[in-house]
Design a protein around this motif. Structure first.
Motif, PDB file in Angstrom:
ATOM      1  N   PHE A 104      36.070  23.773  29.898  1.00 47.79           N
ATOM      2  CA  PHE A 104      36.464  25.431  29.715  1.00 47.79           C
ATOM      3  C   PHE A 104      37.624  25.674  28.763  1.00 47.79           C
ATOM      4  O   PHE A 104      38.440  24.840  28.783  1.00 47.79           O
ATOM      5  N   ASP A 105      37.464  26.831  28.233  1.00 49.09           N
ATOM      6  CA  ASP A 105      38.591  27.269  27.274  1.00 49.09           C
ATOM      7  C   ASP A 105      39.423  28.036  28.181  1.00 49.09           C
ATOM      8  O   ASP A 105      40.795  28.094  27.744  1.00 49.09           O
ATOM      9  N   HIS A 127      44.062  21.774  26.715  1.00 51.79           N
ATOM     10  CA  HIS A 127      42.772  21.979  26.094  1.00 51.79           C
ATOM     11  C   HIS A 127      42.301  23.402  26.745  1.00 51.79           C
ATOM     12  O   HIS A 127      41.049  23.835  26.415  1.00 51.79           O
ATOM     13  N   PHE A 128      43.054  24.088  27.664  1.00 51.58           N
ATOM     14  CA  PHE A 128      42.665  25.080  28.227  1.00 51.58           C
ATOM     15  C   PHE A 128      43.730  26.337  28.462  1.00 51.58           C
ATOM     16  O   PHE A 128      44.930  25.815  28.469  1.00 51.58           O
ATOM     17  N   ALA A 129      43.437  27.520  28.421  1.00 49.93           N
ATOM     18  CA  ALA A 129      44.432  28.592  28.739  1.00 49.93           C
ATOM     19  C   ALA A 129      44.338  29.100  30.222  1.00 49.93           C
ATOM     20  O   ALA A 129      43.092  29.071  30.711  1.00 49.93           O
ATOM     21  N   VAL A 130      45.278  29.599  30.618  1.00 51.15           N
ATOM     22  CA  VAL A 130      45.110  30.451  32.145  1.00 51.15           C
ATOM     23  C   VAL A 130      45.491  31.766  32.117  1.00 51.15           C
ATOM     24  O   VAL A 130      46.928  32.287  31.504  1.00 51.15           O
ATOM     25  N   VAL A 131      44.965  32.732  32.788  1.00 51.68           N
ATOM     26  CA  VAL A 131      45.068  34.160  32.665  1.00 51.68           C
ATOM     27  C   VAL A 131      44.783  34.614  34.081  1.00 51.68           C
ATOM     28  O   VAL A 131      43.805  34.263  34.585  1.00 51.68           O
ATOM     29  N   GLU A 132      45.989  35.131  34.968  1.00 52.73           N
ATOM     30  CA  GLU A 132      45.632  35.820  36.374  1.00 52.73           C
ATOM     31  C   GLU A 132      44.737  37.026  36.108  1.00 52.73           C
ATOM     32  O   GLU A 132      45.415  37.970  35.482  1.00 52.73           O
ATOM     33  N   ALA A 314      41.173  39.356  28.964  1.00 53.90           N
ATOM     34  CA  ALA A 314      41.834  37.729  28.733  1.00 53.90           C
ATOM     35  C   ALA A 314      40.871  37.186  27.736  1.00 53.90           C
ATOM     36  O   ALA A 314      41.271  36.478  26.849  1.00 53.90           O
ATOM     37  N   THR A 315      39.483  37.076  28.020  1.00 53.29           N
ATOM     38  CA  THR A 315      38.653  36.516  26.903  1.00 53.29           C
ATOM     39  C   THR A 315      38.871  37.189  25.437  1.00 53.29           C
ATOM     40  O   THR A 315      38.993  36.057  24.612  1.00 53.29           O
ATOM     41  N   GLU A 316      39.067  38.287  25.319  1.00 49.46           N
ATOM     42  CA  GLU A 316      39.190  38.749  23.992  1.00 49.46           C
ATOM     43  C   GLU A 316      40.509  38.172  23.319  1.00 49.46           C
ATOM     44  O   GLU A 316      40.730  37.902  22.449  1.00 49.46           O
ATOM     45  N   ALA A 317      41.640  38.247  24.235  1.00 51.95           N
ATOM     46  CA  ALA A 317      42.764  37.542  23.869  1.00 51.95           C
ATOM     47  C   ALA A 317      42.849  36.084  23.673  1.00 51.95           C
ATOM     48  O   ALA A 317      43.435  35.799  22.392  1.00 51.95           O
ATOM     49  N   GLY A 324      47.304  31.143  22.425  1.00 47.76           N
ATOM     50  CA  GLY A 324      47.807  29.661  21.792  1.00 47.76           C
ATOM     51  C   GLY A 324      46.735  28.959  21.128  1.00 47.76           C
ATOM     52  O   GLY A 324      45.562  29.158  21.579  1.00 47.76           O
ATOM     53  N   ARG A 325      46.853  28.125  20.768  1.00 47.04           N
ATOM     54  CA  ARG A 325      46.056  27.186  20.089  1.00 47.04           C
ATOM     55  C   ARG A 325      45.669  25.844  21.080  1.00 47.04           C
ATOM     56  O   ARG A 325      46.701  25.336  21.518  1.00 47.04           O
ATOM     57  N   LEU A 326      44.441  25.687  21.350  1.00 49.61           N
ATOM     58  CA  LEU A 326      44.021  24.609  22.315  1.00 49.61           C
ATOM     59  C   LEU A 326      43.663  23.301  21.804  1.00 49.61           C
ATOM     60  O   LEU A 326      43.179  23.267  20.450  1.00 49.61           O
ATOM     61  N   ARG A 327      43.879  22.255  22.175  1.00 47.43           N
ATOM     62  CA  ARG A 327      43.627  20.954  21.802  1.00 47.43           C
ATOM     63  C   ARG A 327      42.143  20.602  22.078  1.00 47.43           C
ATOM     64  O   ARG A 327      41.511  21.617  22.692  1.00 47.43           O
TER      65      ARG A 327
END
Length: 349
Positions: A104-105, A127-132, A314-317, A324-327
């Motif tokens: 997941f991204d 390699h992924f971002a987190v948003v509540e 959050a998906t649009e962000a 941020g840039r993901l690995r």
């Protein structure tokens, strides 16, 4: 208008994805569903449209929202994890809720209790971002009207309402162990019972609980669970994540042999003690009320019914690069995606 894909592997994902589908459709987007395994053949209300794997690939969706452990990595779009339940500590963190599978991204977390741990994992993995965002499944809990919940309450005829829900995990399931005690309670008729089981529970268990439906009880299907939670005053359960869903409403829960009992639960281990524990739940003391409120705020403080909207934001962000840039994803994620290709029989580009 953009195209979006909703992915599920079990029927219990439908109440999670349904509110998100409604939010996407209200914004004028195209919504498509790819449901496999236990969810195969299930549908969401139109205009959500079922598609096969080849059509899903051809859509090149802007994002794929998954309420499962997996997601088809070979389909275009951001891969967004919505979770299929709360963290109820059925397993260790490395095998349970906090297991990162490299697919997941974006992880859309439900509340502070899970946001912090996932943010720590994201900082290490990269390699992924987190948003509540809160959990889309619970949006209907906080909406102004729920005709099905009203109908279920009406069926109770003014009696207190108990909802029974159980996990499918055999060693943790209360369903076979409490059946006789629940049947006795239903026969008394002083309370009205809403009965539901996890879709993976054995068919013979479904038959036994469905047979209790009548003047004093109703059987509720998986897709109707959120409405049943709104209708009920008290929940009887085990280690199912429905416990956490119900507590978000700040209502009492009685648990049978919960794997990790907490102060907000009334936990017991003897079926003969069912009545006295239900009586406690219907007359909670201040300490129990405070424990329920504290736990609810920790796992899901959002009470506005707008979690689906926050998921889209959050998906649009993520897509705009604001998170941020993901690995590059790890090899384990590619391997799981390859196994999913094989399962779906898709080897095209």
């Amino acid at each position: 208008m953009a195209e979006y894909l909703l992915f599920a592997t079990e029927r219990y994902a439908l109440p999670i994805l349904g509110p998100l589908a409604e939010t996407l459709q209200a914004a004028g987007h195209g919504v498509h569903t790819l449901f496999i395994r236990g969810a195969a053949g299930a549908t969401l209300p139109a205009p959500a449209r079922p598609v096969g794997v080849r059509e899903a690939v051809a859509l090149r969706p802007r994002a794929v929202f998954s309420a499962a452990n997996d997601v088809p990595g070979f389909i275009a779009g951001a891969k967004v994890q919505l979770f299929h339940g709360f963290n109820v500590e059925k397993r260790s963190d490395t095998r349970g809720h906090f297991r990162v599978r490299g697919q997941f991204d974006l992880y859309c977390t439900q509340g502070p209790a899970t946001t912090g741990p996932f943010q720590a994992l994201a900082a290490r993995a990269g390699h992924f971002a987190v948003v509540e965002t809160g959990w889309p499944k619970l949006d209907p809990l906080f909406r102004a009207a729920d005709p099905l919940a009203d109908a279920l309450r009406a069926g109770a005829g003014g009696r207190p309402v108990v909802l029974f829900a159980s996990t499918f995990t055999e060693r943790l399931s209360a369903a076979p162990r409490l059946f006789e005690a629940i049947a006795g309670q239903v026969a008394l008729g002083d309370r009205f019972w809403l009965l539901t089981l996890h879709p993976k529970c054995p068919a013979d268990l479904f038959d036994r609980y469905r047979a209790l439906a009548g003047t004093n009880a109703a059987f509720v299907e998986t897709e109707q669970l959120v409405s049943a939670q709104r209708a009920a005053d008290v929940l009887l359960a085990d280690t199912t994540s429905v416990v956490s869903e119900f507590v978000v409403q700040r209502k009492p829960v009685v648990t049978f042999r919960n794997r990790a009992p907490k102060p907000h639960m009334i936990d017991f281990d003897d079926p003969a003690a069912l009545e006295q524990n239900l009586a406690h739940a219907f007359a909670p003391d201040e300490a129990l009320r405070e424990a329920i409120a504290a736990y609810a705020d920790a796992i899901h403080p959002w009470r506005d019914g707008l979690s689906s909207q926050r998921v889209l934001e959050a998906t649009e962000a993520l897509l705009r690069g604001e998170l941020g840039r993901l690995r590059r994803k790890p090899l384990a994620g590619w391997w799981r995606s390859l196994k999913l290709r094989r399962e779906l029989g898709y080897w095209g580009r």
